[in-house]
Design an enzyme around this catalytic site. Sequence first.
Site, mmCIF file in Angstrom:
data_model
loop_
_atom_site.group_PDB
_atom_site.id
_atom_site.type_symbol
_atom_site.label_atom_id
_atom_site.label_comp_id
_atom_site.label_asym_id
_atom_site.label_seq_id
_atom_site.Cartn_x
_atom_site.Cartn_y
_atom_site.Cartn_z
ATOM 1 N N GLU A 213 24.039 38.522 31.297
ATOM 2 C CA GLU A 213 25.097 37.529 31.153
ATOM 3 C C GLU A 213 25.378 37.237 29.677
ATOM 4 O OE1 GLU A 213 26.874 36.773 33.594
ATOM 5 O OE2 GLU A 213 25.595 37.474 35.229
ATOM 6 N N HIS B 117 34.362 39.064 30.296
ATOM 7 C CA HIS B 117 32.950 38.915 30.666
ATOM 8 C C HIS B 117 32.621 39.798 31.869
ATOM 9 C CE1 HIS B 117 29.221 36.468 31.602
ATOM 10 N NE2 HIS B 117 29.487 36.995 32.793
ATOM 11 N N GLU B 118 33.401 39.676 32.931
ATOM 12 C CA GLU B 118 33.117 40.467 34.130
ATOM 13 C C GLU B 118 33.338 41.958 33.876
ATOM 14 O OE1 GLU B 118 31.577 39.174 36.504
ATOM 15 O OE2 GLU B 118 31.886 37.064 35.978
ATOM 16 N N HIS C 154 30.394 43.598 32.270
ATOM 17 C CA HIS C 154 29.336 44.051 33.179
ATOM 18 C C HIS C 154 29.594 45.506 33.577
ATOM 19 C CE1 HIS C 154 27.356 40.256 33.464
ATOM 20 N NE2 HIS C 154 28.275 39.652 34.196
#
Length: 265
Positions: free
Chosen positions: A163, A125-126, A129
Amino acid sequence: MDLMWVRVSAESGKLWKVTNESGATFTWNSPVQKAVSADRSLGARKPPFGDMRAWHAFDTGNELWWKRGNPESNCWSARETDDSTCTELTMQWFPSAPSDAYYETERNTVHLAGAVPDSEHTVLHESAHFLQHRLFGGWFPRVTHCNPHWVDKASSDTCAWVEGFADSAAAYVLGDYRYVGENGIPISFAHDPAFDNGDTVQGNVGGSLLDLWRTTDGGTWNRTIALLTTHHVATFREYFTARSTANLDTGGRARQLLRNHTIGY
């Protein structure tokens, strides 16, 4: 050769690396070999136990890189075509800090703390980004009303977009339909009564993206990756509108997938 050992570094070709609190890349050495004059097996080796989470994060980053959808170079984005000048993702792990994770755009750095690397979803997830940041060529949406944010609760259209993309990227890479934190508790992206409605909810955006990629888009996100390489997109609505420029479905079938997540355009 009298003495020899092998040093293994948590860095892959200047594409991604994992560093410690001081910014040094994690490494470990094999036992020193003496009087080496021919081939010698070192046997099965592994990093020190206390560093295993750093190496888990390193391996997880590899999963995203393999599916980055860039046919032009080894870099993360097709905007970067020179393999020698790729922007590198740094993951910095703070083992003693309370569990936390966030992406710092100014330094292209994912910060991971405590047990967070136990969750491949969170690491991906991070890191997603960072991937989106590179797809946009260093631009990133101005995100509002995003601290805190939750999979099933409303935030803002910009927060839900960035997100939700990161959530869906992790699920896409891992081949599932959920987010699982370091506590091991899964959260499905299937809309249920506990979810708020609309495109300000990251779970609704993430579920919609996964449904589009896995059905109308032919089972892959590659055309979305190509689209984001040529468009600056700040919200899910902007993304859905721009899909037509990439010959991606925005008709009845695609809109029904969105309605399944209470998004109506």
